[in-house]
Structures are given as C-alpha cells and as structure tokens.
Design an enzyme around this catalytic site. Structure first.
Site, PDB file in Angstrom:
ATOM      1  N   ALA B  10       0.857  -1.188   0.000  1.00 11.65           N
ATOM      2  CA  ALA B  10       0.000   0.000   0.000  1.00 11.65           C
ATOM      3  C   ALA B  10       0.890   1.233   0.000  1.00 11.65           C
ATOM      4  CB  ALA B  10      -0.912  -0.014   1.218  1.00 11.65           C
ATOM      5  N   LEU B  12       2.920   3.541  -3.325  1.00 12.59           N
ATOM      6  CA  LEU B  12       3.965   3.292  -4.322  1.00 12.59           C
ATOM      7  C   LEU B  12       4.797   4.550  -4.556  1.00 12.59           C
ATOM      8  CD1 LEU B  12       2.031   1.057  -6.888  1.00 12.59           C
ATOM      9  CD2 LEU B  12       3.772   0.331  -5.251  1.00 12.59           C
ATOM     10  N   GLY B  13       5.229   5.172  -3.458  1.00 16.31           N
ATOM     11  CA  GLY B  13       6.155   6.300  -3.582  1.00 16.31           C
ATOM     12  C   GLY B  13       7.555   5.769  -3.833  1.00 16.31           C
ATOM     13  N   LYS B 107       6.569   5.863  10.948  1.00 15.79           N
ATOM     14  CA  LYS B 107       6.920   6.232  12.327  1.00 15.79           C
ATOM     15  C   LYS B 107       5.805   6.987  13.026  1.00 15.79           C
ATOM     16  CE  LYS B 107       9.641   9.760  10.049  1.00 15.79           C
ATOM     17  NZ  LYS B 107       9.461   9.094   8.723  1.00 15.79           N
ATOM     18  N   GLU B 131      11.036  -2.101  11.131  1.00 14.64           N
ATOM     19  CA  GLU B 131      12.450  -1.722  11.144  1.00 14.64           C
ATOM     20  C   GLU B 131      12.699  -0.397  10.440  1.00 14.64           C
ATOM     21  OE1 GLU B 131      15.493  -1.488  12.516  1.00 14.64           O
ATOM     22  OE2 GLU B 131      15.373  -3.679  12.658  1.00 14.64           O
ATOM     23  N   ILE B 138      19.196   1.307   9.177  1.00 12.97           N
ATOM     24  CA  ILE B 138      19.947   0.789  10.328  1.00 12.97           C
ATOM     25  C   ILE B 138      19.066  -0.175  11.108  1.00 12.97           C
ATOM     26  CG2 ILE B 138      21.160   1.394  12.450  1.00 12.97           C
ATOM     27  CD1 ILE B 138      21.605   4.186  11.294  1.00 12.97           C
ATOM     28  N   GLU B 192      12.069  18.669   2.702  1.00  7.87           N
ATOM     29  CA  GLU B 192      10.769  18.921   2.087  1.00  7.87           C
ATOM     30  C   GLU B 192      10.625  20.413   1.768  1.00  7.87           C
ATOM     31  OE1 GLU B 192       8.655  16.375   1.730  1.00  7.87           O
ATOM     32  OE2 GLU B 192       9.927  14.944   2.808  1.00  7.87           O
ATOM     33  N   ASP B 203      10.177  14.879  13.561  1.00  6.98           N
ATOM     34  CA  ASP B 203      10.499  13.587  12.944  1.00  6.98           C
ATOM     35  C   ASP B 203      11.371  12.761  13.884  1.00  6.98           C
ATOM     36  OD1 ASP B 203      10.947  11.801  10.429  1.00  6.98           O
ATOM     37  OD2 ASP B 203      12.973  12.316  11.105  1.00  6.98           O
ATOM     38  N   LYS B 207      10.600   8.965  16.047  1.00  2.00           N
ATOM     39  CA  LYS B 207      11.491   7.804  16.082  1.00  2.00           C
ATOM     40  C   LYS B 207      11.939   7.515  17.506  1.00  2.00           C
ATOM     41  CE  LYS B 207      13.043   8.939  11.417  1.00  2.00           C
ATOM     42  NZ  LYS B 207      13.980   9.803  10.665  1.00  2.00           N
TER      43      LYS B 207
END
Lengths: 437, 437
Positions: B10, B12-13, B107, B131, B138, B192, B203, B207
């Site tokens: 789901a 498709l970037g 995330k 992951e 990583i 961006e 961001d 994480k």
C-alpha cells in the site's frame, strides 16, 4: 505461558558463568519478553568444585559435555568450550543429531566446520546460532543473516580483535613500543600469556571467514585467508601514518573482486577522519557494504564475559520466541547445500593504495632510482617524504616514505624487489596497505 | 519449497517503487534465503496511471488501501502510505484484524498508535514489523527488540534525522548559514518544501518515542518529548563549539533517571573525538547503552528509497522464514499489555553540562556579576571565554561563552533569568546542552 525452554551450558568459564548468573537474575523479564521461561537445567565443565560465584543447584552436572549433549534433559545446548574440534565439536554434533538447537560462541569451530554443522542443523530443522562468535556483543551475524536479506554485498571489513586494537591505540596515544603495550595488555587480561593467536591475526581470520560466508553466500574457507599480524608495526610506522592523515588498525577484509573473493587480515592504514579510525582500545567495529542498504557500521564490545553472554542470550531468546520446528532460518543465511564454493582471489591482484617505508643509503640519485622503479611498475605516487638523515658510525642512511595511488599488490612487490636488488635498501622495506571506506 | 509469501504493498512512492523493483529482481536469491518465494500479488496507490519505472503486471490493483487490506489475496500488508491516521492506520488495523502480518515504515503511525496496534497483532498471533520506521536502513529495532533481550537499558540516543545532520554538517564544513544550507538541502531533495517537521525535531521525536518504548519497556509517549529544533543554531555557535572541542548535532535522547524517563530532542554538543561526532551528512547513528552488553553504536543510511526498502525487505524476510502463527515476538519486545505507563522525568531536573553564549553590554563588572549568578545557582564552570568587543554605532557589546560542569536544567534557567534581569544581556542567551557518551 508456554513451557520453559531448557538450556544446557557446556563450559563454565567467564562467559558461561556470566550467562548462568544473568539468566538466573533476569528470569522474569526474560520470560516476559520470550513468552516462556528460560531455565538452565544442566551444565558441564572440567572441574566441579570450583567457586564461580554462581548457584548451580538444581542443575544436572556433567563432567563430559558430550554426555550432556547426549542425555541432558534440555532443548538447547550452549557450547562455550572453545576449540575447532575435541569436546566442543563432538558435543555440538551430538546435540544437533539429537534434534536440539545449538548456540555457540566458538569461532574456531565454525570457521573449520561451520558448513557441515549448518547442514546437519538444517536436516534436523533446528537452529544453530552463533552471534557471539564474531565481534562479541555486536549483533553483526543477525544484521548480515537477517536484516540484509536480499542485498548483494560488496565488502565486509572490521576491527575484530580487541587485543590488537588496544595495543595499536596505546602505541599511538602514548608513544610506547609494541612490546611495552603487549605486556600492558597481558597485565590487564586483554591478551593471553601466549598472544600469538591474537597478534598474528588468526583470531580475526576465524571471524572473517564466518562473515565472508554469510556475506557472499560461499562456503567457509578459513585457510585461504592472507594473514599478516601487527608484531612488526613500529612507532615509526604509526607516526608516519599520522603525519599522512592515517591511523593503523588490524583489519579483516573480505571483498568481491572480478577474480573471486579476497579475504585478508593485515595492518591497514585508514583515513583519520573516518568513523572506523576513531574506534579505540578493545572496542570492535564491523562495516558492511551492500548494494541496496548502502554502508552500515556497527561499533561495540568485541569481548568480555558479559558482552559475549549478552550475545549468547540473544541467540537463546530467538529460539525461545520461535515454536519448536517452526524456525527455518538457515544458519549461514542460505541453505548450506546451496553455498557456492569459495573462489579465492589471488592476493597479487589486490588493488589499493600502499604505504611503503624504507631505509636507504644516503647517496645521490637514490630517490630518482626509486621513483623510476615505481614508474616502471606503473605505480603513481600520492606522496613521497624523506626523513632526516642519521649520523652515527655506519654509513649515513635516510628513511623514505612513499604513499601510492591505487595500484596492485603485484606491481608493488615487483617494484620493491627491484629497488632491493638495486642495493639501496639497508633493511626490509615496510609495506602497509591502505583501506578506504 | 513452501508456498510463496503473498505481499500487498500500500503506497507506491519512492520506497514502494524500490521495494517492488527489488523483490522482482531478486526473486531467486530471496526464495533461496527465505525457503519460499516472495511475491507481490497486490498493490495500492492514489494514481494508477503514473510511470514509476516498475512492472505492476499480474498484481491486483486497488485505489483504496483499506480495500486491499480487506480483500487482497495476501499474507502480508506492507504499509508505505505514511501519516498517523487516515488510510494508513485504517488499512493496518483492517489487515491485523484479518490476521495478516503487517510491515510498515510509518513512524508517525507507530508513535501515535503503536501500543494499540501491537496489542491487536499479539491477539491475532501475527507479526507487526517496523524496522524502517526508525533510522531507515539501520537495523536498530532488531537490535533492541531481539539482540538486547535481557539487557536493562540506561540510555538510547542518536542522530535520527538526515536533513538536520546534513544542514549542521554543511554549516560547519563550509561556513554557510542555516538558511543557505536548508535551501541546498531542499534543492538536493534532502528536505521537504515545508521542512518544519524535520528541522523542528518532530520527525526525530517520533522515532525516539518508538525506541524509548522498546528500550525501557514502557508505553509509547510521543507527546511528552521535550522538543527543540536546529533553526536557531548559528555559525557563531558552531564555531564556538568547535573551539571548545565539540560538534553540534541534533540528537534524540531517552534515558532512565531517578525521577522517570527523560525524552528530549534538541541541538546537542558532543565531544569532537567521539565516534558519533564523526557522523556527517544525511547519515544516521543510534547509540544503545545497556548493562550487560555495554555500549553499541550503529551508523548507516537513515533515509532514501533503497535503504528504507532494504529494511522493509528484512522485515518481510523474517515473516517468510517463520511459519504462519509460529512467531511469538511481541512487536514492542514485550507483550503490549505488560508495557509500563510512561513516567515522564521533568526537563527541569535534567542533569548535564551546558554551553551558554550571551551578548552583553561591555561594562566593567559584567563578567563578575555573571559569574556570581552562576555561583548562586551552584553551577561550576568548566570554561569561560570572552569574545572580542564590537565597535559600531550602538553601545559596545561583547560575547561571553560559558561551559558548565554537570548541573541541572533548573539551575541554568534560574541563573540565566537572573542574569537577564540584571539587564546586562542585549539579546536572548543561547543555551545548548552537552551530551557525553
């Protein structure tokens, strides 16, 4: 909650003792994470009456690890004996044949017999886990075997021996000789009474052989590794390296080349501003270069009872979390039968930069002659440094340091032979390979 | 060989397209490693007629990801849509409820709804792998969730946003302003059009929140994170840091303290000679400090289509290698129901060193007054530097830089308030926390 996973520990040295203590202390949190309790039900060691600071009550005792593997009431054999053959190999073979999972920290065993053991484990549908066998606590086996699935790897290299890295770090930071640092390492327990295995690179070679197989899908070939230790690295080399912007590390390197796979362990100059150059002391570091993920570097403790026990515990937890017979992870990342034969690239065709330090008689035309020999071998020089002439009784000599651009091992060897045959050198030239990330 | 594992993708970037391409190109080696073929049988994206450079023939097409999750002929849903709610969340919930395994790189979704989704996955006995959601390629989730099982963690910190690290690296190496470097990052596609989310630390916070839960066994609490971005870091700060032997990085840090768990994202000064200080550009790095293993550092690509797809592929491979229903790894390392409530440590009680830069009027006694205010707050100074007086029309001013020994956030804030109330400062003092490995 599911039944306890029953563990038999063969070998109660530093790592074994840590493991027993940790599993006892953390039983509740382990059971919570793994979905079932983890219980050590049997142990084996040479001497029974020795205070290891751990409680062995309620565990079956075996003087013979093979007997433990044969008849112990266990689901998993944890082999912490060491050695490529003997009781370590025998007990692991017996355990696998019996359909038990095996966890081992034994690099020598895997480097010599890994493929056969992996085949046996796959036949029996059990797991053979060995995270602790390479780079101690650094989860590099899991990274290559699981996280990098689908990646084509181009190079794997790293600092995999804490003893050597400790010695080289001390030499550089404190200006001490190799011998002095080795003594210090022995005093601190970082080096064995007989340090040969560490300082001559054999220990690194065992670890590299295992990584090579995982990374390139080939059979393990420990005896085909080009080997050079650190015992002839001098302070002069380290200082010259640092002047030129490099640090000297003992690296194990495996890389895919057009003529096959190169496996080599030797002192290496790495650029000072790279992350791996900053890895000091007994710490290990492994770099993985692959085509989809890119470059991955892992840095951590490469030895020590607890760090190694932690890796063993991670392997045990993986078994506890997977239902019996459910796990299909092949020990070497691919079915052992599908591993390609190891195709050795000849060292003479190795490509890279070189650092060459030579003591020559101080005579007019020497540098010109040396430069000509380099040119004859198509070697282009990145830098050439001449160090101060020495006086003294003997004929005056000077030190010349050459750093080459990428060339081949053969070219360098040829050029040096010619220079030596020209009669300018007063002792064997020092050659150190340069590795760039 | 077992049946193929059927994947529904789901989104498709960049990442989705890489994943489809890689799984197609590597079908044989993947099947060999996983013991069964991996096949993408269905995909979903907003616009169907767009050239993504990949072959979608033979795959069911869905305009709506929820419909794909509901009725696609798949074993695994790979969610690459993004966003904490909306179609991403809906499709994942539907897939888990239906008993499908889920792999996601999202995330925001996990930071906001991770615990509930983990519970649902455990109820259904399926895997929820993510992951790629933290530090891109990583394998840090696997390290904390699997390799470190049984370890008690004390601190987790890292460089988890490539945009910020790229900007800070460029500023330092090329002496460019924040604004110039941001523009450059946007030109190169590292940032961006609206960079707020990256440069203000949100961001990184997402994480960090996920890592905190895995590391400390607590519920995910993304909204309780102390947040400070890099937009007010100046060249002056970077130069001063470098003079003092530090580099400035945007770190996410989670650590266990006596009063609870501290979660913070802010520009941080790290000692120049540490490994993490050498991590430049868009590269990420995560450090894990635990009591058995010790310190582990992982460095690698934190973003990019292929690197992220590689992490997604590793997650898919883990599912392919485990028999349906066999896997009992809880998504967050422990059963979601057993996660402790997140107990927030107050930022004012944070302990550490501080860098303080202030512009003050150039008047006799100013430094004495400032030093006294520091002493009043029990702050001991590691160094105090006075920078050259400026001339110009306005009243003469000078820059004073203080580096403190370990103290508390409260003490520093109090001291600075007092100094400001003394009327010496001509603008808001800059405060940057120091983090030591």
């Amino acid at each position: 909650m599911a039944d306890a996973l029953k563990i038999g520990v063969a070998g109660l040295g530093t790592v074994g003792a840590s493991l027993v203590r940790i599993i006892h202390e953390r039983r509740d949190s382990l059971a919570n994470s793994c979905g079932r309790p983890i219980e050590i039900t049997a142990v084996s060691a040479r001497t029974r009456n020795r205070d290891r600071g751990i409680d062995l009550s309620g565990m079956q005792w075996y003087d013979d690890p093979v007997a433990l593997a044969e008849s112990g009431d266990i689901d998993v054999l944890v082999e912490l004996i060491g050695g490529a053959d003997g009781p370590a190999r025998a007990s692991v073979e017996v355990a696998l044949a019996r359909g038990l999972h095996v966890v081992t920290a034994n690099k020598a065993l895997l480097a010599q017999n890994g493929v056969a053991l992996a085949e046996l484990a796959e036949e029996k549908g059990v797991l053979l886990n060995f995270e602790a066998a390479v780079a101690g606590g650094i989860p590099v086996i899991k990274a290559v075997r699981e996280s990098l699935t689908g990646n084509a790897m181009s190079r794997v290299y790293g600092i995999m021996n804490g003893t050597c890295n400790y010695i080289l770090t001390r030499m550089e930071k404190e200006g001490l000789s190799f011998e002095e640092c080795l003594k210090e390492a022995q005093r601190l327990g970082y080096a064995e009474a007989d340090p040969t295995f560490d300082i001559e690179g054999n220990d690194t070679a065992h670890k590299l052989a295992i990584l090579t197989s995982l990374a390139f899908g080939c059979q393990i070939s420990c005896d085909d590794i080009y080997l050079e230790g650190i015992s002839n690295i001098t302070l002069e080399d380290i200082r010259a390296a640092s002047e030129l912007g490099y640090r000297i590390k003992l690296l194990g390197v495996a890389q895919r080349t057009e003529t096959g796979i190169e496996q080599r362990v030797h002192p290496t100059m790495v650029p000072h501003d790279t992350v791996i150059a900053q890895v000091d002391g007994v710490t290990n570091a492994v770099a993985l270069e692959s085509d989809i993920l890119g470059d991955l570097l892992m840095v951590g403790p490469g030895a020590g009872g607890d760090a190694t026990a932690s890796a063993v515990l991670g392997d045990i937890a993986d078994i506890a979390k997977s239902r019996p017979g459910a796990q299909t992870v092949p020990a070497l990342g691919r079915p052992a039968k599908s591993l390609e034969p190891y195709e050795r690239a000849r060292m003479r065709s190795h490509e890279g930069g070189y650092f060459i330090r030579m003591r020559v008689v101080d005579r007019i035309g020497v540098i010109a002659a040396i430069a000509r020999r380099m040119a004859d071998s198509q070697i282009s020089l990145e830098s050439i440094v001449q160090h101060s002439t020495n006086g003294g009784k003997e004929a005056p000599t000077k030190t010349i340091i050459l750093v080459t651009h990428a060339t081949t091992e053969l070219s360098v060897r040829t050029a040096i032979e010619q220079i030596e045959s020209d009669g300018f050198t007063v002792n064997k030239p020092q050659v150190i390979r340069i590795e760039k990330p």
